[in-house]
Design an enzyme around this catalytic site. Structure first.
Site, PDB file in Angstrom:
ATOM      1  CD  GLU A 119      -2.928  -1.128   2.339  1.00 47.59           C
ATOM      2  OE1 GLU A 119      -2.608  -0.494   3.364  1.00 47.59           O
ATOM      3  OE2 GLU A 119      -3.991  -1.746   2.233  1.00 47.59           O
ATOM      4  CG  HIS A 250      -9.105   6.532   2.417  1.00 52.83           C
ATOM      5  ND1 HIS A 250      -9.169   6.369   1.052  1.00 52.83           N
ATOM      6  CD2 HIS A 250      -8.451   5.440   2.896  1.00 52.83           C
ATOM      7  CE1 HIS A 250      -8.585   5.228   0.719  1.00 52.83           C
ATOM      8  NE2 HIS A 250      -8.139   4.648   1.823  1.00 52.83           N
ATOM      9  NE  ARG A 296      -4.626   5.366   3.737  1.00 56.76           N
ATOM     10  CZ  ARG A 296      -5.173   4.538   4.605  1.00 56.76           C
ATOM     11  NH1 ARG A 296      -5.496   4.981   5.808  1.00 56.76           N
ATOM     12  NH2 ARG A 296      -5.406   3.289   4.289  1.00 56.76           N
ATOM     13  CG  HIS A 357      -9.925   6.647   6.431  1.00 54.98           C
ATOM     14  ND1 HIS A 357     -10.927   5.708   6.282  1.00 54.98           N
ATOM     15  CD2 HIS A 357      -8.770   5.951   6.499  1.00 54.98           C
ATOM     16  CE1 HIS A 357     -10.395   4.495   6.268  1.00 54.98           C
ATOM     17  NE2 HIS A 357      -9.091   4.614   6.406  1.00 54.98           N
ATOM     18  NE  ARG A 392      -4.690   4.886   9.840  1.00 55.04           N
ATOM     19  CZ  ARG A 392      -5.061   3.992   8.930  1.00 55.04           C
ATOM     20  NH1 ARG A 392      -4.413   2.836   8.830  1.00 55.04           N
ATOM     21  NH2 ARG A 392      -6.068   4.243   8.113  1.00 55.04           N
TER      22      ARG A 392
END
Length: 547
Positions: A119, A250, A296, A357, A392
């Site tokens: 990811e 997100h 992100r 998110h 994060r």
């Protein structure tokens, strides 16, 4: 006044997601546990997680590599000791879930026989997953384990109202008994929602595992349970709260009139999906050399920039080149959900927008889940441990729940039982049933709109000050309503949301730079050195704050 031993009291866990269930399963071998879920047991945010859980498992991976990726995503505010501790225990966390029976996607040639995906922000493939519905797979298995355990009592549709601390005892004439005893958490007041009654739950320890605060925003990928309950209750009890300005948006939430909170997992971009404008132009390489695999915050700001620049309601995520067979095998949930809405992702790009998110800040805890208040613990998205810093890293959240859920349980088990005073009951003598609830729904809508417009992906000092002014007015109305009427779930959630909204805004105002998830037009530069934003209350002052 009578008293009883802590050893005869249960541990009360507020929240039935991965964090709460992990603590419960590790605790239940030695002591009774009560788990509270304010809605259906399957509605925790865990079940909504699509991507996976980090495991440092492959021969091409290392703890140092994972720590570096976590630090880079966290934009200079990650606590290295925390990141190293959690990375070091990542493999055993995945192994524990495998032992519990979680059906991760297999790969006979992969570590532990698991397929690992990659990811955004990760240097290598290290994400164990169950197709594209990892959270639900994990949650279903652990929930079955908890249901079968004779030492765990599940209470569905029960909501914590407030923590019971020494101040509640002093209000009931117990000063002489308490003397100079150290403040601690003795239990909670909890609302049985279906029967509309409040119960006093004495506890040897209370664990907050209530998740984040995504519902403070108008658009969010979070379930309705994400109203910041644990953060607000711990704050009101005197605990420090940190880094609340860092709300992760997100980048890719499905844009569709019938589906406003369906997440399109980052793993889809990890497998090669491309972000495009409606005319087909790819735009991410202009914003970051890592393109769609940038962290992100960068991807969310890039989408926000392009939407505002071109006057768009959404951008497109194109996965058509990956092929129908691949998409059905690796992303069956997304494929099926989009198809039900008339979008064939094997042949059409997916319309997406950013949405609130993940809450990267929260209640300050150590690596055993201990808060500033003895007897009160917190685990998961409710907390600030230093792992996430200013942003994060993908799939670190489930890992944090499992690793620190275990250490939290171990610390509770190691405590020496004390005698506990008899706790006062909930006092409803001065309140009545609400004559109308339009005030709650109106204030709820206004709060979420204020936060979306003024405290979103891009901020300014003027916007934040406007938000704070309106939040104070809303707080006054909500406090008056709370004092006059019997509590309901909607009222309690609104009360917690307004507390968390103020924490977010005050944290954002105190950070005079742009870093990670916090971007200010007034302070666009990143300072050479920065520190976490930690808020605490001054004693004996209702509206006093210390940054």
């Amino acid at each position: 006044m009578s008293a009883e031993s802590q050893s005869s009291l249960p541990v009360v866990i507020v929240g039935a997601g991965l964090a709460g269930l992990t603590v419960a399963l590790h605790l239940a071998e030695t002591q009774p546990v009560i788990v509270l879920a304010k809605r259906q047991l399957g509605e925790a945010a865990t079940a909504w997680a699509q991507g996976g859980i980090v495991g440092v498992l492959g021969s091409d991976d290392s703890i140092d590599s994972h720590v570096r990726d976590t630090q880079e995503a966290g934009a200079g505010l990650v606590d290295e000791r925390t990141a190293e501790f959690i990375a070091r225990h990542s493999a055993e966390a995945v192994e524990w879930l495998v032992k519990c029976g979680v059906p991760f996607s297999p790969d006979p040639e992969g570590p532990l026989g698991l397929h690992l995906t990659r990811e955004g922000g990760h240097a290598v493939r290290r994400i164990a997953h169950a197709a594209d519905a990892t959270g639900k797979a994990i949650h279903d298995v652990l929930l079955d384990e908890v249901r079968r355990h004779p030492n765990i009592a599940l209470r569905e549709k029960w909501m914590a109202i407030d923590l019971i601390t020494n101040r509640h005892l002093k209000r009931n004439g117990m000063q002489t008994v308490l003397g100079d005893v150290e403040p601690r958490c003795h239990g909670i007041y909890a609302l049985d929602i279906e029967n509309q009654r409040v119960e006093t739950l004495a506890a040897s320890a209370v664990v907050m595992a209530t998740g984040g605060v995504g519902k403070v925003y108008r658009y969010t990928s979070n379930p309705d349970t994400s109203t910041g309950d644990g953060i607000a209750m711990a704050w009101r009890a005197g605990c420090r709260v940190a880094n609340m300005e860092f709300i992760q948006f997100h980048p890719t939430c499905l844009y569709h009139p019938q589906e406003r909170s369906f997440l399109i997992t980052e793993a889809l971009r990890g497998e090669g999906a491309i972000l495009r404008l409606p005319d087909g132009t790819r735009f991410m390489p202009e914003h970051d050399e890592r393109g769609e695999l940038a962290p992100r915050d960068i991807v969310a700001r890039a989408i926000d920039f392009e939407m505002k620049k071109h006057g768009l309601d959404y951008v497109l995520l194109d996965a058509t080149h990956l092929g129908e067979a691949f998409l059905k095998e690796h992303f069956p949930t997304i494929h099926a959900r989009c198809l039900s809405l008339g979008i064939d992702i094997a042949r059409q790009p997916i319309p997406v927008v950013p949405a609130a998110h993940y809450t990267c800040g929260g209640v300050v805890t150590d690596l055993h889940g201990r808060t500033d208040l003895p007897g009160l613990y917190a685990v998961g998205e409710t907390t600030y441990t230093g792992l996430h810093g200013a942003n994060r890293l993908a799939s670190n959240s489930l890992l944090e729940c499992v690793v620190l859920g275990r250490t939290c349980a171990e610390d509770i088990q190691a405590q020496i039982p004390e005698s506990m005073p008899k706790l006062p009951g909930w006092d409803e003598s001065q309140v009545s049933d609400a004559d109308e609830e339009v005030v709650i729904s109106h204030n709820w809508d206004e709060l979420r709109l204020v936060m979306w417009n003024y405290v979103g992906i891009v901020r300014t000092t003027r916007r934040l000050e406007r938000a704070l002014h309106r939040i104070k007015l809303l707080r006054s109305e909500i406090d008056d309503y709370y004092a006059a009427f019997r509590v309901t779930r909607d009222l309690l959630e609104l009360r917690n949301l307004v507390d968390c909204a103020e924490l977010i805004v005050r944290s954002a105002l105190s950070r005079q730079e742009s870093r990670g998830l916090h971007f200010s037009r007034d302070y666009p530069r990143t300072l050479p050195v920065s520190f976490p934003t930690i808020l605490c209350k001054k004693a004996k002052k209702k509206d006093a704050w210390l940054p």
